[in-house]
Motif scaffolding. Structure first.
Motif, PDB file in Angstrom:
ATOM      1  N   HIS A  67       0.513   3.902  -3.258  1.00  0.00           N
ATOM      2  CA  HIS A  67       0.300   5.330  -2.893  1.00  0.00           C
ATOM      3  C   HIS A  67       1.163   6.262  -2.711  1.00  0.00           C
ATOM      4  O   HIS A  67       0.851   7.322  -2.452  1.00  0.00           O
ATOM      5  CB  HIS A  67      -0.814   5.022  -1.781  1.00  0.00           C
ATOM      6  CG  HIS A  67      -1.993   4.302  -2.200  1.00  0.00           C
ATOM      7  ND1 HIS A  67      -3.236   5.023  -2.265  1.00  0.00           N
ATOM      8  CD2 HIS A  67      -2.386   3.106  -2.007  1.00  0.00           C
ATOM      9  CE1 HIS A  67      -4.220   4.307  -2.753  1.00  0.00           C
ATOM     10  NE2 HIS A  67      -3.748   2.949  -2.406  1.00  0.00           N
ATOM     11  N   VAL A  72      -1.936   4.170   4.199  1.00  0.00           N
ATOM     12  CA  VAL A  72      -3.117   4.186   3.371  1.00  0.00           C
ATOM     13  C   VAL A  72      -4.565   4.055   4.548  1.00  0.00           C
ATOM     14  O   VAL A  72      -4.547   2.927   5.066  1.00  0.00           O
ATOM     15  CB  VAL A  72      -3.349   3.594   2.236  1.00  0.00           C
ATOM     16  CG1 VAL A  72      -4.593   3.850   1.398  1.00  0.00           C
ATOM     17  CG2 VAL A  72      -2.113   3.776   1.262  1.00  0.00           C
ATOM     18  N   CYS A  85       0.939  -1.256  -0.033  1.00  0.00           N
ATOM     19  CA  CYS A  85       0.071   0.137  -0.018  1.00  0.00           C
ATOM     20  C   CYS A  85       0.804   1.342   0.000  1.00  0.00           C
ATOM     21  O   CYS A  85       0.658   2.309  -0.552  1.00  0.00           O
ATOM     22  CB  CYS A  85      -0.895  -0.073   1.247  1.00  0.00           C
ATOM     23  SG  CYS A  85      -2.456  -0.904   1.129  1.00  0.00           S
ATOM     24  N   SER A 144      -4.787   7.954 -10.195  1.00  0.00           N
ATOM     25  CA  SER A 144      -5.358   7.953  -8.652  1.00  0.00           C
ATOM     26  C   SER A 144      -5.791   6.361  -8.409  1.00  0.00           C
ATOM     27  O   SER A 144      -6.495   5.882  -9.051  1.00  0.00           O
ATOM     28  CB  SER A 144      -6.521   8.855  -8.409  1.00  0.00           C
ATOM     29  OG  SER A 144      -6.182  10.294  -8.536  1.00  0.00           O
ATOM     30  N   HIS A 145      -5.034   5.915  -7.031  1.00  0.00           N
ATOM     31  CA  HIS A 145      -5.615   4.556  -6.761  1.00  0.00           C
ATOM     32  C   HIS A 145      -6.818   4.772  -5.775  1.00  0.00           C
ATOM     33  O   HIS A 145      -6.793   5.738  -5.156  1.00  0.00           O
ATOM     34  CB  HIS A 145      -4.355   3.844  -6.073  1.00  0.00           C
ATOM     35  CG  HIS A 145      -3.351   3.463  -6.868  1.00  0.00           C
ATOM     36  ND1 HIS A 145      -3.339   2.028  -7.415  1.00  0.00           N
ATOM     37  CD2 HIS A 145      -2.321   4.028  -7.613  1.00  0.00           C
ATOM     38  CE1 HIS A 145      -2.330   2.103  -8.132  1.00  0.00           C
ATOM     39  NE2 HIS A 145      -1.792   3.047  -8.283  1.00  0.00           N
ATOM     40  N   ALA A 172     -10.040   3.612  -0.888  1.00  0.00           N
ATOM     41  CA  ALA A 172      -9.080   4.899  -0.268  1.00  0.00           C
ATOM     42  C   ALA A 172     -10.028   5.993   0.204  1.00  0.00           C
ATOM     43  O   ALA A 172     -10.970   6.444  -0.437  1.00  0.00           O
ATOM     44  CB  ALA A 172      -8.196   5.003  -1.411  1.00  0.00           C
TER      45      ALA A 172
END
Length: 120
Positions: free
Chosen positions: A34, A39, A30, A75-76, A90
């Motif tokens: 990110h 996150v 993560c 963007s995740h 998220a």
């Protein structure tokens, strides 16, 4: 509905209102994906989550995990593991992230040593 999406707005999602678990993940995967020290995720039953707008890109990040992100801006947004009935969304991608505070932390054994207060 709880709504959110990517930075450029092409990928959006909606979550049915409910009481969901929110936690900070300190796993190395993560953090790297990110580019952040940890996150914050909201765990949502898969049947209460849906993508809107453009179809997100996918990354098979492990043998059991698939991550969803915007192919345009990067963007995740979410992650799902095959053995889990929940979508990890998220919190930072939500339109109103201030509504959701973390109540747990996971993978703290790989927490960066300089992270002393991760919001809990």
């Amino acid at each position: 509905m709880i709504e959110g999406g990517c930075f450029c707005g092409k990928v959006r999602y909606a979550i049915e209102e409910g009481a969901y678990r929110v936690g900070n993940c300190h796993c190395t995967m993560c953090r790297r994906i990110h580019a952040a020290p940890y996150v914050t995720w909201m765990l949502v039953p898969i049947d209460r989550f849906r993508f809107l707008g453009e179809t997100p890109a996918r990354l098979r990040s492990s043998a059991e995990g698939t991550r969803y992100f915007c192919g345009a801006c990067g963007s995740h947004l979410a992650c799902v593991e095959e053995h889990q009935p929940e979508m990890a969304v998220a919190v930072g991608s939500m339109d109103t992230p201030d509504r959701f505070s973390p109540t747990m932390a996971v993978f703290t054994d790989t927490r960066l040593p300089w992270v002393h207060d991760d919001g809990l």
